[in-house]
Design an enzyme around this catalytic site. Structure first.
Site, PDB file in Angstrom:
ATOM      1  N   PHE A 133      37.747 -14.471 -38.459  1.00 43.11           N
ATOM      2  CA  PHE A 133      36.790 -13.819 -37.462  1.00 43.11           C
ATOM      3  C   PHE A 133      36.597 -14.407 -36.029  1.00 43.11           C
ATOM      4  CE2 PHE A 133      32.617 -12.122 -36.015  1.00 43.11           C
ATOM      5  CZ  PHE A 133      32.863 -10.787 -36.261  1.00 43.11           C
ATOM      6  N   ASP A 183      34.567 -19.482 -45.289  1.00 43.06           N
ATOM      7  CA  ASP A 183      33.640 -18.342 -44.831  1.00 43.06           C
ATOM      8  C   ASP A 183      33.773 -17.018 -46.047  1.00 43.06           C
ATOM      9  OD1 ASP A 183      32.632 -15.854 -43.684  1.00 43.06           O
ATOM     10  OD2 ASP A 183      32.993 -16.628 -41.697  1.00 43.06           O
ATOM     11  N   TYR A 197      24.535  -8.986 -45.030  1.00 47.96           N
ATOM     12  CA  TYR A 197      24.168  -7.594 -44.750  1.00 47.96           C
ATOM     13  C   TYR A 197      25.704  -6.734 -45.203  1.00 47.96           C
ATOM     14  CZ  TYR A 197      26.634  -9.532 -40.670  1.00 47.96           C
ATOM     15  OH  TYR A 197      27.281 -10.281 -39.642  1.00 47.96           O
ATOM     16  N   LYS A 198      26.594  -7.173 -45.664  1.00 49.23           N
ATOM     17  CA  LYS A 198      27.646  -6.666 -46.269  1.00 49.23           C
ATOM     18  C   LYS A 198      27.612  -5.974 -47.640  1.00 49.23           C
ATOM     19  CE  LYS A 198      30.730  -8.827 -42.679  1.00 49.23           C
ATOM     20  NZ  LYS A 198      30.620  -8.001 -41.659  1.00 49.23           N
ATOM     21  N   ARG A 246      39.772   0.807 -41.353  1.00 46.60           N
ATOM     22  CA  ARG A 246      39.236   0.082 -42.290  1.00 46.60           C
ATOM     23  C   ARG A 246      38.412   0.836 -43.297  1.00 46.60           C
ATOM     24  NH1 ARG A 246      36.456  -5.520 -41.409  1.00 46.60           N
ATOM     25  NH2 ARG A 246      34.816  -4.058 -40.691  1.00 46.60           N
TER      26      ARG A 246
END
Length: 405
Positions: A128, A197, A222-223, A371
């Site tokens: 990322f 990560d 938050y995912k 996605r």
């Protein structure tokens, strides 16, 4: 007559032991929500908990809540709740700050834990972007050289000069699951540290931080953990490193005696060394409440459903979408797949916009990647089949519009 995909989806949902968990989320039947890999759905009980936090704990108790409501100990208490989901024993995870801040702590901390003659930091080439930005800054700060590599090449590249490697467990763009056990073992065998990560894996699949000997790890909440927009991230520091972990951000919250307010810094023991300043209590307590949906849930069951869902969605895409219209970037092998499906599509921006308009919510990675995130706690097989049918319809219409223009 053979069973249709729609009929099979309904049967699989009826047989799914996790299906009842959907009731715990604020979702509607009109929308297929396949973006939990960007923002998890709201657990339905969280608003009532937050109303109590705001009106009673803050509104009535006010500053007393740091003690009486347990605000002060929230970062490590919530860390201990996340720990089983990533395969860690208690006392090794502290919650707070953003993922970016925790990446900085972890990479600089890893460099400082390494011997002076180890002057390179390996970084996942598919990372990322922010992780790469932070790693480059950390390398400059510590006098290290950053080496960018494909994750699969890290085991062969690690050497006597390697201090640490920063790797994403799941590729945010393609959904590829990297070999955490193998890469970690190679790094440790060479005397280097493994920093992972976990943003796209925690809450979707088993991680095994302790089992595989990971040194440091970071992740957002938050995912797949459904903590809410901007909910605080977390930092894992393996117990064996805690006494020597030297955080580059030594705030008063990580001081051994924070209320002494002394000018000299003395680090607290254990995972508390990862704290910095005053925690974001409202978002932190929303996260703590959201984690209640995990009570009694086995992460192995979540992984099994995740693989079954993504397998089924890919099958539905093959059945409904004409050959050549999309290309899956997500590996077919289970050992190489996270919990999302990424489809390459030339008209991706227009296609995703129309899918969302029709109630199938995924997201886009420019220029050409659709996605679809599959969160097993609330996504079902009928959702997957409906999304594939909608994709086929939209592609047909987009193609028709292009041909007629």
């Amino acid at each position: 007559m053979s069973e249709t995909l729609r009929e099979r989806a309904l049967r699989l949902d009826a047989e799914d032991p996790l299906a009842k968990l959907r009731e715990k989320f604020a979702l509607d039947d009109e929308t297929v929500y396949l973006d939990g890999n960007s923002l998890g759905a709201l657990p339905a009980h969280v608003p009532a908990r937050m109303a109590d936090v705001i009106t009673r704990e803050w509104g009535q108790l006010r500053i007393r809540s740091w003690d009486e409501s347990g605000w002060w100990t929230a970062p490590e208490r919530i860390g201990d709740r996340i720990a089983p989901l990533v395969g860690a024993a208690a006392g090794q995870i502290v919650v707070g700050d953003s993922t970016s801040v925790n990446v900085f702590k972890a990479v600089v901390g890893a460099a400082r834990l390494s011997a002076d003659d180890r002057d390179e930091i390996l970084v996942d080439a598919t990372t990322f972007p922010t992780d790469g930005y932070i790693a480059e800054s950390a390398a400059r700060l510590t006098g290290h050289r950053m080496v960018v590599l494909d994750p699969a090449d890290i085991p062969d590249a690690v050497g006597p000069r390697t201090a640490a490697a920063l790797v994403n467990h799941v590729d945010y763009r393609t959904g590829r699951l990297q070999d955490l056990p193998g890469i970690t073992a190679a790094l440790r065998a060479a005397g280097a540290l493994a920093v992972w990560d976990l943003c796209h894996s925690a809450g979707a699949l088993p991680v095994g931080l302790d089992e595989h000997g990971v040194d440091l790890a970071v992740g957002c909440t938050y995912k797949y953990l459904n903590g809410g927009p901007g909910s605080p991230a977390y930092l894992y520091v393996a117990e064996r490193h805690q006494a020597a972990f030297d955080s580059p951000l030594p705030g008063w919250n990580s001081h051994a005696d924070p209320f002494a307010m002394t000018p000299g810094y003395r680090a607290a023991d254990g995972a508390l060394r990862g704290r910095v300043g005053t925690p974001d209590i409202l978002s932190m307590l929303a996260l703590e409440s959201a984690l209640d949906v995990w009570d009694g849930v086995d992460i192995e069951d979540v992984r099994a459903k995740s693989l079954a869902l993504t397998d089924f969605f890919l099958e539905c895409v093959r059945e409904h979408v004409p050959a050549g219209r999309v290309e899956s970037l997500t590996p077919g092998a289970h050992a190489e797949r996270g919990s999302q499906v990424a489809l390459r599509c030339a008209e991706a921006p227009a296609v995703m916009a129309e899918l969302i308009a029709r109630g199938v919510v995924g997201d886009l990675r420019r220029p050409d990647v659709l996605r679809f995130g599959f969160t097993p706690l609330y996504v079902g097989f009928a959702d997957a089949e409906r999304a594939a049918r909608a994709l086929a319809d939209v592609l047909a219409e987009v193609l028709g519009d292009l041909l007629s223009s």
